[in-house]
Every structure is written in structure tokens, then in C-alpha cells.
Motif scaffolding. Sequence first.
Motif, PDB file in Angstrom:
ATOM      1  N   HIS A  91      42.346  44.283  46.463  1.00  0.00           N
ATOM      2  CA  HIS A  91      42.067  43.801  47.815  1.00  0.00           C
ATOM      3  C   HIS A  91      41.377  42.439  47.844  1.00  0.00           C
ATOM      4  CE1 HIS A  91      43.196  47.732  49.404  1.00  0.00           C
ATOM      5  NE2 HIS A  91      42.454  48.271  48.447  1.00  0.00           N
ATOM      6  N   GLY A  92      41.062  41.906  46.694  1.00  0.00           N
ATOM      7  CA  GLY A  92      40.349  40.636  46.643  1.00  0.00           C
ATOM      8  C   GLY A  92      40.679  39.886  45.380  1.00  0.00           C
ATOM      9  N   LEU A  93      39.644  39.341  44.739  1.00  0.00           N
ATOM     10  CA  LEU A  93      39.883  38.506  43.560  1.00  0.00           C
ATOM     11  C   LEU A  93      38.698  38.581  42.611  1.00  0.00           C
ATOM     12  CD1 LEU A  93      42.267  36.492  42.850  1.00  0.00           C
ATOM     13  CD2 LEU A  93      40.620  34.672  43.313  1.00  0.00           C
ATOM     14  N   LEU A  94      38.992  38.600  41.315  1.00  0.00           N
ATOM     15  CA  LEU A  94      37.995  38.442  40.262  1.00  0.00           C
ATOM     16  C   LEU A  94      38.174  37.052  39.673  1.00  0.00           C
ATOM     17  CD1 LEU A  94      39.056  41.860  39.137  1.00  0.00           C
ATOM     18  CD2 LEU A  94      36.616  41.459  39.176  1.00  0.00           C
ATOM     19  N   ILE A  95      37.069  36.361  39.460  1.00  0.00           N
ATOM     20  CA  ILE A  95      37.103  34.975  38.975  1.00  0.00           C
ATOM     21  C   ILE A  95      36.192  34.840  37.764  1.00  0.00           C
ATOM     22  CG2 ILE A  95      36.423  32.583  39.489  1.00  0.00           C
ATOM     23  CD1 ILE A  95      37.156  32.995  42.349  1.00  0.00           C
ATOM     24  N   SER A  96      36.656  34.079  36.769  1.00  0.00           N
ATOM     25  CA  SER A  96      35.799  33.723  35.639  1.00  0.00           C
ATOM     26  C   SER A  96      36.172  32.338  35.134  1.00  0.00           C
ATOM     27  CB  SER A  96      35.948  34.733  34.502  1.00  0.00           C
ATOM     28  OG  SER A  96      35.145  34.346  33.395  1.00  0.00           O
ATOM     29  N   GLU A  97      35.152  31.564  34.775  1.00  0.00           N
ATOM     30  CA  GLU A  97      35.423  30.285  34.124  1.00  0.00           C
ATOM     31  C   GLU A  97      35.405  30.432  32.609  1.00  0.00           C
ATOM     32  OE1 GLU A  97      32.296  27.240  34.332  1.00  0.00           O
ATOM     33  OE2 GLU A  97      30.934  28.801  35.063  1.00  0.00           O
TER      34      GLU A  97
END
Length: 380
Positions: A205-211
Amino acid sequence: MNKDELRAWLRLSMTEGVGNEAARNLLACFGSPQAVFEQSESALCQVVTPKQAQALLTVPNELAVQCVRTHQWLAHQPDRHSHALWTLGDPHYPPELMQLADPPLMIYVSGQTERTLGNAVAVVGSRNPTPQGAEIATQFGEALCAAGLCVVSGLALGVDGAAHTGALRGGKTSAHWHTVAVVGTGLDRVYPSKHKVLAQQIALHGLLISEYHLGTAPLAHNFPKRNRIIAALGLGTLVVEAALKSGSLITAKMALELNREVLAIPGSIYATQSHGCHALIRQGAKLVENAQDVLEELQLAPQQQVNLFADALATDDPMPSDDCEHPLLSHMGYAPVSLDALQARCGLDTAALQAQLLTLELDGAIGRLPGGLFQRLAAG
């Protein structure tokens, strides 16, 4: 992105001593990562230091392994969400991150990659909140998402996880993410492991973010650094509970540096988890009692405020509305209270009082705190 492009981006990001700022200068000068590695040492020295130029001419030891790992991760697309790698200049790269002094060279993302951020608010706080703090974070996450805001947090234990959970409850089908989790590890692992199911739900339902590159372990210094991304994605940062020395206050400071709003929820003077919020309020942070306060402070469209009242007013009200509440609750208030103090208020003998407290705890009406304290929870 083909394999050669992927290799060049990874090599640039993995080159020791060349940070995001230097990498941006190189890209501005030479146009692409591939072009950077076609330059001579003298040409590179026109943009970066001699030491950085030498590093750019040396292939990182782990590059080949990282290329294979990343290519396989991108090739494996789950049934109901997607994996992607967004680089500077990519049309999907969140423009909000470009306001950072050192925007990530590239970000790994997992989730509903075809959606967008929309209006968002960061919700952060203690990893070890009071029971009431965790419940408040869930309620605010639900109410804010029901009002059309994306809830951004860090997937940590405590307030972060509660805010994500609330947002998933309050979200409706839309073109925007319900919640975004900015993590401090590679996206091929979930930290903390207790949030594996939560991470899966966020991806749906959304987003996971990693640099951070795939395979990156949960290193302590990565988590304060990722906080700048949390602060940048939100129009403001809401601190639910935080001690005086807390990563949440770092996020709030970063939000101020980005000219974002900082908001804080006051708590009990007896709870150390509230002292950081009180310090923020003394320094000018907006004191927040309900989600409507957040919308007004962020100066969002009136329709979003109407949506909040229509869809989430009951969730947003921290005070119980049931006139038939347990008599002991009226003696508790909402501040933490000891057994002795509560006994003096209600007049019950110890055995009867403990029995009633256990019943209320099992019903979810109160929470047990360290030090033998009890605290009434907000009505669900």
C-alpha cells in the motif's frame, strides 16, 4: 537501466571517499556515471580532489558482487508490488529529496512504484514509548492518512511502527502512497525482524525506501543519517514521544533546517519519553492535540480538513466518550500513577485494586509502565 549503466551507478556510489556532493559535481560536469569513468586523472582533478580522483580510477572490491545482487533483486518482481532503483535525474526520484544538501545518489525502492508521494507528514518518536504513546501514534497515523496525507516514518520499533500501522488502517485507494518507510539497511532485509509482516503490508500500500546497498546490515550510524530523508519527504515532522537525547529530535532539527514545520504532542511530566516533546514546544514547535491541528499548521487544502472530520474524527478524539466506563478509570486520569497513589484515590484494598487493574489491562484500557506505574489508555 541496462547492466553497464547499473554497474557505473553502483561503482560511483561505492567509490570510497566520494560522497553524494562530489558525485553530483562529477555528474554535472561529465553527464553520466559511465562518462565519469572514461575520464583521465587530470580531468577528474578539475572537479574533485586528487585523492578522490585516484579512488575513482580504482574498481571497488565488492562491485562485481553488488552488481549481481542488485540485478537479481531488480529482476525478481513480486506479484503485488515492485522493486526499482531510482537515480538522480530519474523522473520517479522524489523531488523533495533534492532540497537536501546531500541527496542520495540513488535510492532503492520496494512497493507501489507507480504511485507518488502527494502531501506527506513525518511521524517519529520513541522506540520504547509508553502504551498511551504507541496508541496515540497509531491514532494519528490512521487519522492523517484518512485525511489524505502520506505518513512517513522509519519502520523502527515503537512510535514508527505504530504510525505505519495506523496509516495502513486509515488509507484508501488512491494515486498516493498511504505510508512510506525509510529504512537504515538494504531492502533485501527487514530490521527489526519483528516488522517483517508490517514491511510486507507497507509494500502493498505504500513504499519502502533505502539509500543503502543491498546486503547492508543494520549499522548504528546509518539510522541517524536516514533521518534526513524522513524529514525531507514530509511537509512537517510530528514528534509523538521522545526523550531529551533522541534520534527523533535529530529528525526535528533536520526538518527545521529544511524549512519544514515541527509539531509535538505533549505528554505527562512523569514520562521521560515526553521530555523531548516538551523541549521542542518550549522552542517554538506547534503543540498538537489532534490531527486537525496538524492539517491547520501545514496549511493544507480545506477539503482535506473536511475529510478528516468526516472520516476520522472519532479516531482523533483522545478522550473516552463512553459514560459507562469502569469506575477505577475515573480515578486514574491520563498521567502515569503508582499503585499506592491510586489506592489512596479510590479507597480499595490492595487485593481488590490489583484484580481490577489486571482486568482493565487485559481489556486494553490501561497499560503497565516500568517502575510499577499504570497509565490509562485513550479510548479506541
